[in-house]
Design a protein around this motif. Sequence first.
Motif, PDB file in Angstrom:
ATOM      1  N   LEU A  33       9.211 -20.190  71.102  1.00  0.00           N
ATOM      2  CA  LEU A  33       9.295 -18.886  71.470  1.00  0.00           C
ATOM      3  C   LEU A  33       8.632 -17.818  70.643  1.00  0.00           C
ATOM      4  CD1 LEU A  33      13.053 -19.286  72.486  1.00  0.00           C
ATOM      5  CD2 LEU A  33      11.166 -18.930  73.900  1.00  0.00           C
ATOM      6  N   LEU A  34       8.479 -18.173  69.181  1.00  0.00           N
ATOM      7  CA  LEU A  34       8.039 -17.173  68.279  1.00  0.00           C
ATOM      8  C   LEU A  34       6.536 -17.421  67.987  1.00  0.00           C
ATOM      9  CD1 LEU A  34      11.114 -17.130  66.020  1.00  0.00           C
ATOM     10  CD2 LEU A  34      10.744 -15.748  67.735  1.00  0.00           C
ATOM     11  N   GLY A  35       5.898 -18.620  68.241  1.00  0.00           N
ATOM     12  CA  GLY A  35       4.708 -18.719  67.843  1.00  0.00           C
ATOM     13  C   GLY A  35       4.241 -19.225  66.608  1.00  0.00           C
ATOM     14  N   LEU A  36       5.333 -20.173  65.975  1.00  0.00           N
ATOM     15  CA  LEU A  36       5.143 -20.614  64.698  1.00  0.00           C
ATOM     16  C   LEU A  36       4.105 -21.700  64.590  1.00  0.00           C
ATOM     17  CD1 LEU A  36       9.074 -20.572  64.023  1.00  0.00           C
ATOM     18  CD2 LEU A  36       7.459 -18.381  63.663  1.00  0.00           C
ATOM     19  N   CYS A  37       3.771 -21.465  63.235  1.00  0.00           N
ATOM     20  CA  CYS A  37       2.879 -22.732  62.909  1.00  0.00           C
ATOM     21  C   CYS A  37       3.508 -23.921  62.713  1.00  0.00           C
ATOM     22  CB  CYS A  37       2.099 -22.406  61.523  1.00  0.00           C
ATOM     23  SG  CYS A  37       1.267 -23.840  60.648  1.00  0.00           S
ATOM     24  N   PRO A  38       3.347 -25.076  63.272  1.00  0.00           N
ATOM     25  CA  PRO A  38       4.110 -26.407  63.291  1.00  0.00           C
ATOM     26  C   PRO A  38       4.232 -26.899  61.704  1.00  0.00           C
ATOM     27  CG  PRO A  38       2.071 -26.793  64.277  1.00  0.00           C
ATOM     28  CD  PRO A  38       2.103 -25.359  64.021  1.00  0.00           C
ATOM     29  N   ARG A  39       3.253 -26.509  60.628  1.00  0.00           N
ATOM     30  CA  ARG A  39       3.279 -27.216  59.520  1.00  0.00           C
ATOM     31  C   ARG A  39       4.459 -26.247  58.620  1.00  0.00           C
ATOM     32  NH1 ARG A  39      -1.873 -27.620  56.186  1.00  0.00           N
ATOM     33  NH2 ARG A  39      -2.175 -29.508  57.470  1.00  0.00           N
ATOM     34  N   CYS A  40       4.075 -24.871  58.419  1.00  0.00           N
ATOM     35  CA  CYS A  40       4.816 -24.208  57.689  1.00  0.00           C
ATOM     36  C   CYS A  40       5.822 -22.965  58.157  1.00  0.00           C
ATOM     37  CB  CYS A  40       3.577 -23.228  56.782  1.00  0.00           C
ATOM     38  SG  CYS A  40       2.930 -21.937  57.475  1.00  0.00           S
ATOM     39  N   GLY A  41       5.693 -22.848  59.470  1.00  0.00           N
ATOM     40  CA  GLY A  41       6.785 -22.138  60.156  1.00  0.00           C
ATOM     41  C   GLY A  41       6.315 -20.693  60.204  1.00  0.00           C
ATOM     42  N   GLY A  42       5.144 -20.280  59.659  1.00  0.00           N
ATOM     43  CA  GLY A  42       4.689 -18.956  59.714  1.00  0.00           C
ATOM     44  C   GLY A  42       4.247 -18.202  61.089  1.00  0.00           C
ATOM     45  N   ARG A  43       4.363 -17.056  61.257  1.00  0.00           N
ATOM     46  CA  ARG A  43       4.054 -16.602  62.644  1.00  0.00           C
ATOM     47  C   ARG A  43       2.681 -16.368  62.890  1.00  0.00           C
ATOM     48  NH1 ARG A  43       8.716 -12.645  64.936  1.00  0.00           N
ATOM     49  NH2 ARG A  43      10.492 -14.007  64.704  1.00  0.00           N
ATOM     50  N   THR A  44       1.683 -17.587  62.786  1.00  0.00           N
ATOM     51  CA  THR A  44       0.258 -17.379  62.653  1.00  0.00           C
ATOM     52  C   THR A  44      -0.312 -18.187  63.750  1.00  0.00           C
ATOM     53  OG1 THR A  44       0.381 -19.200  61.049  1.00  0.00           O
ATOM     54  CG2 THR A  44       0.360 -17.069  60.264  1.00  0.00           C
ATOM     55  N   LEU A  45       0.383 -18.625  64.742  1.00  0.00           N
ATOM     56  CA  LEU A  45      -0.230 -19.735  65.723  1.00  0.00           C
ATOM     57  C   LEU A  45      -1.164 -18.713  66.787  1.00  0.00           C
ATOM     58  CD1 LEU A  45      -0.507 -22.428  66.857  1.00  0.00           C
ATOM     59  CD2 LEU A  45       1.441 -21.928  68.398  1.00  0.00           C
ATOM     60  N   PHE A  46      -0.942 -17.698  67.132  1.00  0.00           N
ATOM     61  CA  PHE A  46      -1.723 -16.841  67.973  1.00  0.00           C
ATOM     62  C   PHE A  46      -2.530 -15.955  67.407  1.00  0.00           C
ATOM     63  CE2 PHE A  46       1.513 -18.728  70.595  1.00  0.00           C
ATOM     64  CZ  PHE A  46       0.954 -19.303  71.686  1.00  0.00           C
ATOM     65  N   GLY A  47      -3.784 -15.819  67.912  1.00  0.00           N
ATOM     66  CA  GLY A  47      -4.825 -14.773  67.334  1.00  0.00           C
ATOM     67  C   GLY A  47      -5.003 -13.665  68.339  1.00  0.00           C
ATOM     68  N   GLY A  48      -4.211 -13.791  69.580  1.00  0.00           N
ATOM     69  CA  GLY A  48      -4.557 -12.908  70.727  1.00  0.00           C
ATOM     70  C   GLY A  48      -3.158 -13.180  71.447  1.00  0.00           C
ATOM     71  N   LEU A  49      -3.189 -12.575  72.638  1.00  0.00           N
ATOM     72  CA  LEU A  49      -2.170 -12.468  73.574  1.00  0.00           C
ATOM     73  C   LEU A  49      -1.648 -14.011  73.909  1.00  0.00           C
ATOM     74  CD1 LEU A  49      -0.031 -10.827  74.868  1.00  0.00           C
ATOM     75  CD2 LEU A  49      -1.336 -10.381  76.708  1.00  0.00           C
ATOM     76  N   THR A  50      -2.668 -14.829  74.070  1.00  0.00           N
ATOM     77  CA  THR A  50      -2.596 -16.210  74.654  1.00  0.00           C
ATOM     78  C   THR A  50      -3.528 -17.149  73.855  1.00  0.00           C
ATOM     79  OG1 THR A  50      -3.662 -16.178  76.923  1.00  0.00           O
ATOM     80  CG2 THR A  50      -1.427 -16.020  76.817  1.00  0.00           C
TER      81      THR A  50
END
Length: 128
Positions: free
Chosen positions: A20-37
């Motif tokens: 739901l939040l686009g979190l990194c699976p390793r550290c949990g930071g909201r860094t998974l997405f660089g754009g809308l999708t």
Amino acid sequence: MTSGDPEIPEGQPRMGEAALLGLCPRCGGRTLFGGLTRFADHCRTCSLDFSKFNVGDGPAAFLILIIGALIVGLAMWLQLSYEPPVWVHVLLWVPLTTALVIFGLRAAKAALVFAEYRNHAGEAGRKP
């Protein structure tokens, strides 16, 4: 961030949070997405390389079918029940469909990346 689940290592988010939040699976930071999708190249916090994950078009195909069926059913119900003018359908269904597909695609792609990371999945024949 404590997950409370003994099978999830300390600091890693749960799948629902990550999706739901686009979190990194390793550290949990909201860094998974660089754009809308679009995925970012790597996590800005822990440097996890997101390009090694292969999500493909699976989430898009399922979302098109599921959301399409839902929207068509609702549009048919609205038309048969209230017979609104065509502009009402356009005003309702176009933005709703767009929003559901975009946010559903983000959540589905993030969940698949999370599952690949958690299960150490990769292409056949490639060493992890």
